[in-house]
Design an enzyme around this catalytic site. Structure first.
Site, PDB file in Angstrom:
ATOM      1  N   HIS A   1      -3.958  -1.918  -6.671  1.00 58.18           N
ATOM      2  CA  HIS A   1      -4.503  -0.699  -6.052  1.00 58.18           C
ATOM      3  C   HIS A   1      -5.822  -0.305  -6.687  1.00 58.18           C
ATOM      4  CE1 HIS A   1      -0.303  -0.156  -4.501  1.00 58.18           C
ATOM      5  NE2 HIS A   1      -1.018   0.146  -3.439  1.00 58.18           N
TER       6      HIS A   1
ATOM      7  N   HIS B   1      -9.105  -3.542  -3.100  1.00 61.79           N
ATOM      8  CA  HIS B   1      -8.103  -3.345  -2.034  1.00 61.79           C
ATOM      9  C   HIS B   1      -8.667  -2.376  -0.982  1.00 61.79           C
ATOM     10  CE1 HIS B   1      -4.497  -2.227   0.159  1.00 61.79           C
ATOM     11  NE2 HIS B   1      -4.535  -0.989  -0.314  1.00 61.79           N
TER      12      HIS B   1
ATOM     13  N   HIS C   1      -8.155   5.658   1.326  1.00 66.86           N
ATOM     14  CA  HIS C   1      -6.715   5.837   1.552  1.00 66.86           C
ATOM     15  C   HIS C   1      -5.850   5.709   0.296  1.00 66.86           C
ATOM     16  CE1 HIS C   1      -6.348   1.494   1.330  1.00 66.86           C
ATOM     17  NE2 HIS C   1      -5.051   1.660   1.293  1.00 66.86           N
ATOM     18  N   ASP C   2      -6.356   5.080  -0.764  1.00 69.65           N
ATOM     19  CA  ASP C   2      -5.572   4.955  -2.011  1.00 69.65           C
ATOM     20  C   ASP C   2      -6.337   5.552  -3.197  1.00 69.65           C
ATOM     21  OD1 ASP C   2      -3.101   3.831  -1.378  1.00 69.65           O
ATOM     22  OD2 ASP C   2      -3.901   1.795  -1.310  1.00 69.65           O
TER      23      ASP C   2
ATOM     24  N   ASP D   1      -3.770  -1.732   6.059  1.00 69.98           N
ATOM     25  CA  ASP D   1      -3.263  -1.527   4.704  1.00 69.98           C
ATOM     26  C   ASP D   1      -2.323  -2.636   4.253  1.00 69.98           C
ATOM     27  OD1 ASP D   1      -2.980  -0.198   2.305  1.00 69.98           O
ATOM     28  OD2 ASP D   1      -1.401   1.141   3.029  1.00 69.98           O
TER      29      ASP D   1
END
Ligand SMILES: [Zn+2]
Length: 464
Positions: free
Chosen positions: A188, A192, A228-229, A338
């Protein structure tokens, strides 16, 4: 604008932004959620004074001595407010901890070497290819793949011009986003995020989407993919809950990480004032919709989204002229982007599999060390990369991509399903005992996911 000109502008801005990175930043104190984060963070820091670092309430994984952090904040009368606030993100905990231990800062933003720069430019000409090697691109950009890729895509879609985005603010926003990913996470990390953004771009170009999405939708899709992360700690939600992390309390044990990614992204949007030229209602709408997209990546809600998607496809009632339907399709596209690693060519897919398993096993090692219950799939003695991948592909990835291919029956969808089948066969060949579940998934693809095992979903929650 020609790509050479854009590249020159990127380089100039990059130098300028980096030199301004430590400048004073305004902060919108009306953001209640961020305020609570700061307050709870502060309470938490204070509560540790006089306690051993590994006592209940401290965070074993982050390895931060909260007493030191507290004394640093207390004696920091001259430290700008923004720097103090940043100490309360996961990333800042780690950075501050490393700095206090005298360890060097590991993520310097170097200026690109001219030779590498040329090769990176060449790669960007094929940024819409499903074989795009994000690892190579990250090396060529000296670890700045997320900044360069996202900037390039926003420009390519004409969004910078259309929304009259201030280039300096945009660059600054992207640099901050990239910095707030943890490059010490095996999986993560910003690479990514760049990979998901590139996959999102591939989906946005699919005919059904390209013909119906508005520029606003595309802007949201790319921003959601890139953020998103954000500030992912490299451990999953159950870990945060069982170690009493304050974010678990803040978000009431529900989509804890996704809520944090979203609020972190909103924090950076406000800090950089990226959309300050837009009417207030538009920038609020962007923040809200960004949240709805990022929250959709919570894999524990996978079945809910998949059932809704399946029902729409069965009834053939998706109307992409309808804004809410377009938003739903964007959510599904982001979910696919994702977890698309198993649908990439083997050489890329294999690397992702190794990285995600390394992150799981790292969490398992910490759980063992601190005598916590070991999370599913995180025990390196009970799992292998192959067994983890086969389960994940069977119960999570195949069902999602089967529906996506029904929605968007294109060459790309067939290519992805082709890679998925081949990759699964490769892992199965390495793991003969687990190949049973593989065959089961292939024989009944439509039903294989109705009851995905909790073990696999737990893996998914890390992959999101
Ligand atoms: Zn993710």
């Amino acid at each position: 604008m020609g790509i050479a000109l854009i590249w020159s502008i990127i380089m100039i801005l990059f130098r300028w932004i980096f030199s301004k990175r430590r400048g004073a930043i305004s902060y919108d104190s009306s953001d209640q959620t961020a305020l609570y984060i700061r307050m709870l963070g502060d309470v938490r820091v204070r509560s540790q004074v006089g306690f051993e670092p590994d006592r209940r309430g401290s965070h074993p994984y982050l390895g931060v001595d909260f007493r030191t952090l507290h004394s640093r904040a207390e004696s920091a009368g001259s430290i700008p407010a923004r720097r103090i606030r940043r100490l309360f993100s996961f990333q800042r905990h780690l950075l501050s901890s490393r700095l206090l231990r005298g360890a060097p800062h590991l993520n310097p933003l170097h200026i690109l070497d001219e030779d590498y720069c040329g090769q990176a430019k060449c790669m960007l000409e094929k940024v819409g290819s499903w074989n795009f090697d994000i690892f190579l691109f990250d090396r060529l950009t000296n670890g700045n793949s997320l900044v360069f890729l996202t900037f390039n895509l926003l420009n390519q879609y004409g969004l910078i011009e259309l929304f009259q985005l201030d280039m300096v603010k945009l660059r600054r926003f992207l640099v901050l986003v990239q910095e707030d990913y943890h490059n010490q996470n095996p999986y993560h990390n910003a690479v990514h995020a760049a990979d998901v953004t590139q996959a999102m771009h591939c989906y946005l170009r699919e005919p059904k989407l390209a013909q119906s999405l508005t520029s606003f939708d595309i802007l949201l899709g790319l921003l959601a993919a890139a953020t998103h992360d954000l500030d992912h700690p490299g451990v999953n939600q159950p870990f945060l809950i069982k170690t009493n992390h304050y974010l678990a309390a803040l978000y009431r044990n529900t989509s804890v990480l996704e809520n944090h990614h979203w609020r972190s992204a909103v924090g950076l949007l406000r800090e950089t004032e990226l959309f300050s030229n837009l009417p207030a209602e538009d920038s609020l709408s962007i923040e809200r919709q960004l949240g709805s997209l990022i929250l959709a990546t919570d894999i524990s809600r996978q079945n809910e989204y998949l059932s809704r998607f399946r029902t729409h496809l069965d009834e053939d009632d998706l109307c992409l002229g309808n804004a809410s339907h377009r938003h739903f399709v964007l959510q599904m596209a982001l979910k696919c982007a994702d977890i698309c690693n198993p649908c990439r060519p083997w050489e890329l897919s294999k690397q992702w599999s190794e990285k995600v398993t390394e992150e799981f096993f790292h969490q398992g090692d910490i759980e063992k060390k601190y005598k916590l219950e070991i999370s599913p799939l995180c025990d390196s003695e009970a799992n292998t990369i192959a067994s983890v991948q086969i389960g994940f592909m069977t119960y999570v990835v195949e069902p999602l991509f089967a529906e996506w291919a029904r929605f968007s029956d294109t060459r790309l969808s067939q290519t992805m399903l082709g890679h998925l089948g081949l990759n699964k066969a490769s892992w199965s060949a390495m793991e003969p005992e687990a190949s049973g579940s593989s065959e089961e998934g292939e024989s009944e693809p439509g039903h294989a996911t109705d009851e995905p095992s909790s073990r696999v979903l737990s893996q998914g929650s890390q992959e999101s």
